[in-house]
Enzyme design. Structure first.
Site, PDB file in Angstrom:
ATOM      1  N   SER A   7      16.138 -36.853  39.505  1.00  0.00           N
ATOM      2  CA  SER A   7      14.927 -37.250  38.777  1.00  0.00           C
ATOM      3  C   SER A   7      13.696 -37.004  39.645  1.00  0.00           C
ATOM      4  O   SER A   7      13.541 -37.597  40.710  1.00  0.00           O
ATOM      5  CB  SER A   7      15.027 -38.738  38.411  1.00  0.00           C
ATOM      6  OG  SER A   7      13.780 -39.211  37.966  1.00  0.00           O
ATOM      7  N   HIS A  32      15.992 -34.170  35.776  1.00  0.00           N
ATOM      8  CA  HIS A  32      15.510 -35.261  34.921  1.00  0.00           C
ATOM      9  C   HIS A  32      14.002 -35.429  35.131  1.00  0.00           C
ATOM     10  O   HIS A  32      13.539 -35.630  36.245  1.00  0.00           O
ATOM     11  CB  HIS A  32      16.252 -36.547  35.277  1.00  0.00           C
ATOM     12  CG  HIS A  32      15.896 -37.709  34.417  1.00  0.00           C
ATOM     13  ND1 HIS A  32      16.479 -37.930  33.197  1.00  0.00           N
ATOM     14  CD2 HIS A  32      15.007 -38.704  34.593  1.00  0.00           C
ATOM     15  CE1 HIS A  32      15.971 -39.020  32.667  1.00  0.00           C
ATOM     16  NE2 HIS A  32      15.064 -39.506  33.488  1.00  0.00           N
ATOM     17  N   ASP A  34      10.545 -37.430  33.948  1.00  0.00           N
ATOM     18  CA  ASP A  34       9.976 -38.547  33.202  1.00  0.00           C
ATOM     19  C   ASP A  34       8.650 -38.170  32.578  1.00  0.00           C
ATOM     20  O   ASP A  34       8.198 -38.828  31.667  1.00  0.00           O
ATOM     21  CB  ASP A  34       9.868 -39.777  34.103  1.00  0.00           C
ATOM     22  CG  ASP A  34      11.249 -40.361  34.352  1.00  0.00           C
ATOM     23  OD1 ASP A  34      11.923 -40.681  33.361  1.00  0.00           O
ATOM     24  OD2 ASP A  34      11.666 -40.444  35.504  1.00  0.00           O
ATOM     25  N   MET A  36       6.880 -34.213  32.946  1.00  0.00           N
ATOM     26  CA  MET A  36       7.066 -32.778  32.659  1.00  0.00           C
ATOM     27  C   MET A  36       6.997 -31.972  33.934  1.00  0.00           C
ATOM     28  O   MET A  36       6.200 -32.258  34.813  1.00  0.00           O
ATOM     29  CB  MET A  36       5.942 -32.317  31.715  1.00  0.00           C
ATOM     30  CG  MET A  36       6.324 -31.169  30.827  1.00  0.00           C
ATOM     31  SD  MET A  36       7.746 -31.600  29.811  1.00  0.00           S
ATOM     32  CE  MET A  36       8.487 -30.025  29.652  1.00  0.00           C
ATOM     33  N   HIS A  46      12.789 -37.505  29.452  1.00  0.00           N
ATOM     34  CA  HIS A  46      12.969 -38.890  29.014  1.00  0.00           C
ATOM     35  C   HIS A  46      11.592 -39.411  28.614  1.00  0.00           C
ATOM     36  O   HIS A  46      10.759 -39.657  29.481  1.00  0.00           O
ATOM     37  CB  HIS A  46      13.580 -39.649  30.213  1.00  0.00           C
ATOM     38  CG  HIS A  46      13.670 -41.123  30.039  1.00  0.00           C
ATOM     39  ND1 HIS A  46      13.935 -41.964  31.100  1.00  0.00           N
ATOM     40  CD2 HIS A  46      13.544 -41.908  28.950  1.00  0.00           C
ATOM     41  CE1 HIS A  46      13.972 -43.216  30.663  1.00  0.00           C
ATOM     42  NE2 HIS A  46      13.723 -43.204  29.368  1.00  0.00           N
ATOM     43  N   MET A  48       9.307 -42.014  27.749  1.00  0.00           N
ATOM     44  CA  MET A  48       9.156 -43.478  27.782  1.00  0.00           C
ATOM     45  C   MET A  48       7.803 -43.823  27.165  1.00  0.00           C
ATOM     46  O   MET A  48       6.938 -44.389  27.825  1.00  0.00           O
ATOM     47  CB  MET A  48       9.250 -43.968  29.235  1.00  0.00           C
ATOM     48  CG  MET A  48      10.546 -43.578  29.917  1.00  0.00           C
ATOM     49  SD  MET A  48      10.750 -44.320  31.548  1.00  0.00           S
ATOM     50  CE  MET A  48       9.557 -43.418  32.508  1.00  0.00           C
ATOM     51  N   MET A 117      19.836 -47.219  30.182  1.00  0.00           N
ATOM     52  CA  MET A 117      18.959 -47.576  31.304  1.00  0.00           C
ATOM     53  C   MET A 117      19.635 -48.677  32.109  1.00  0.00           C
ATOM     54  O   MET A 117      20.009 -49.712  31.568  1.00  0.00           O
ATOM     55  CB  MET A 117      17.599 -48.093  30.804  1.00  0.00           C
ATOM     56  CG  MET A 117      16.668 -47.070  30.198  1.00  0.00           C
ATOM     57  SD  MET A 117      16.242 -45.683  31.269  1.00  0.00           S
ATOM     58  CE  MET A 117      15.411 -46.484  32.639  1.00  0.00           C
ATOM     59  N   ASP A 155      20.611 -44.051  33.910  1.00  0.00           N
ATOM     60  CA  ASP A 155      19.333 -43.841  34.597  1.00  0.00           C
ATOM     61  C   ASP A 155      18.862 -45.146  35.224  1.00  0.00           C
ATOM     62  O   ASP A 155      18.607 -46.120  34.517  1.00  0.00           O
ATOM     63  CB  ASP A 155      18.298 -43.350  33.571  1.00  0.00           C
ATOM     64  CG  ASP A 155      16.947 -42.973  34.175  1.00  0.00           C
ATOM     65  OD1 ASP A 155      16.780 -43.036  35.408  1.00  0.00           O
ATOM     66  OD2 ASP A 155      16.053 -42.610  33.379  1.00  0.00           O
ATOM     67  N   GLY A 156      18.754 -45.131  36.565  1.00  0.00           N
ATOM     68  CA  GLY A 156      18.175 -46.267  37.263  1.00  0.00           C
ATOM     69  C   GLY A 156      19.101 -46.843  38.318  1.00  0.00           C
ATOM     70  O   GLY A 156      20.189 -47.333  38.017  1.00  0.00           O
ATOM     71  N   GLY A 177      16.934 -40.567  41.172  1.00  0.00           N
ATOM     72  CA  GLY A 177      15.623 -40.239  41.721  1.00  0.00           C
ATOM     73  C   GLY A 177      15.590 -40.508  43.205  1.00  0.00           C
ATOM     74  O   GLY A 177      15.697 -39.601  44.035  1.00  0.00           O
TER      75      GLY A 177
HETATM   76  C1  DX5 Z   1      12.805 -45.203  35.613  1.00  0.00           C
HETATM   77  C2  DX5 Z   1      12.958 -43.728  35.315  1.00  0.00           C
HETATM   78  C3  DX5 Z   1      13.962 -43.078  36.171  1.00  0.00           C
HETATM   79  C4  DX5 Z   1      13.687 -43.086  37.642  1.00  0.00           C
HETATM   80  C5  DX5 Z   1      15.014 -43.309  38.311  1.00  0.00           C
HETATM   81  O1  DX5 Z   1      11.814 -45.715  34.789  1.00  0.00           O
HETATM   82  O2  DX5 Z   1      13.361 -43.569  33.969  1.00  0.00           O
HETATM   83  O3  DX5 Z   1      14.290 -41.769  35.716  1.00  0.00           O
HETATM   84  O4  DX5 Z   1      13.141 -41.886  38.117  1.00  0.00           O
HETATM   85  O5  DX5 Z   1      14.793 -43.520  39.652  1.00  0.00           O
HETATM   86  P1  DX5 Z   1      15.899 -44.116  40.631  1.00  0.00           P
HETATM   87  O6  DX5 Z   1      17.068 -43.194  40.587  1.00  0.00           O
HETATM   88  O7  DX5 Z   1      15.198 -44.129  41.947  1.00  0.00           O
HETATM   89  O8  DX5 Z   1      16.246 -45.503  40.141  1.00  0.00           O
HETATM   90 ZN    ZN Z   2      14.259 -41.648  33.329  1.00  0.00          ZN
END
Ligand code: DX5
Ligand code: ZN
Length: 205
Positions: A7, A32, A34, A36, A46, A48, A117, A155-156, A177
């Site tokens: 991510s 991944h 969040d 672009m 993703h 959000m 999530m 994710d997370g 990430g």
């Molecule tokens: C959180 C995002 C994730 C984030 C994950 O709001 O949707 O994609 O980048 O990060 P890590 O892997 O550090 O939890």
């Molecule tokens: Zn995400």
């Protein structure tokens, strides 16, 4: 079967090209995003955001390959998922930690993937929430009971400490990430995570 989705939210944006390349060399096979960005790997976007319908055509136009939207943010989820598909993107639906799998029962037959999530959305490097694990197992169970074929993404807080349990619970696409881009070499980080994930997947059977 297992894919790692580094991510970029946690990447060093000043060296984004280099970092994404290294994560790809380490075995990351989908990036991944969040918001672009650009790479030759498919982009897993993703969204959000509220009212994603408004932006889906532009994301598709800009090169998104996978687009996921939150169950909690869509007034007409079925319509939104079909909108994604009409732009030839894979359609994913996302549930926050407080949202039950049951909320997805009527769309599981039209989605390409379900994103669970395992932190509350917003930023990287948060602590993994273990109570989300049963939702991955439940999704795997429903998939085989109903003969469906969506993939399960998490994710997370996915890291060397949590990757085995998410894979054992049924996650197949692992967003990471901080664990890939946080510190050290993204290539080695991706390799180590994938190795641990593959070992856990082998133990599962
Ligand atoms: C959180 C995002 C994730 C984030 C994950 O709001 O949707 O994609 O980048 O990060 P890590 O892997 O550090 O939890
Ligand atoms: Zn995400």
């Amino acid at each position: 079967m297992i894919e790692l989705a580094p991510s970029i939210l946690s990447a060093d944006f000043a060296r984004l090209g280099e970092q994404v390349r290294a994560a790809g060399e380490g075995g990351g096979s989908v990036i991944h995003v969040d918001i672009m960005d650009a790479t030759k790997l498919p982009l897993d976007c993703h969204l959000m955001i509220e009212n994603p319908d408004q932006y889906i055509p532009e994301f598709a136009e800009a090169g998104a390959n996978w687009i996921s939207v939150h169950q909690e943010a869509c007034r007409h989820l079925n319509r939104t998922l079909n909108l994604i598909k009409s732009h030839y993107c894979l359609a994913g639906v996302v549930i926050n930690p407080a949202t039950p799998v049951d909320a997805l029962s009527e769309v599981l037959d039209i989605v390409d993937y379900v994103l669970v999530m395992s932190v509350n959305p917003g930023f990287g490097a948060q602590k993994f929430i273990p109570s989300t694990l049963h939702k991955m197992s439940r999704l795997a169970e429903i998939r085989s009971q109903r003969g469906l074929n969506y993939r399960i993404e998490v994710d997370g807080g996915v890291s060397l400490d949590t990757v085995a349990e998410v894979v054992r619970a049924g996650a197949e696409i692992l967003v990471a990430g901080n664990a890939v881009f946080g510190k050290g070499d993204p290539k080695k980080n991706a390799q180590d995570l994938l190795r641990a994930a593959t070992e856990a997947a082998l133990q599962k059977v």
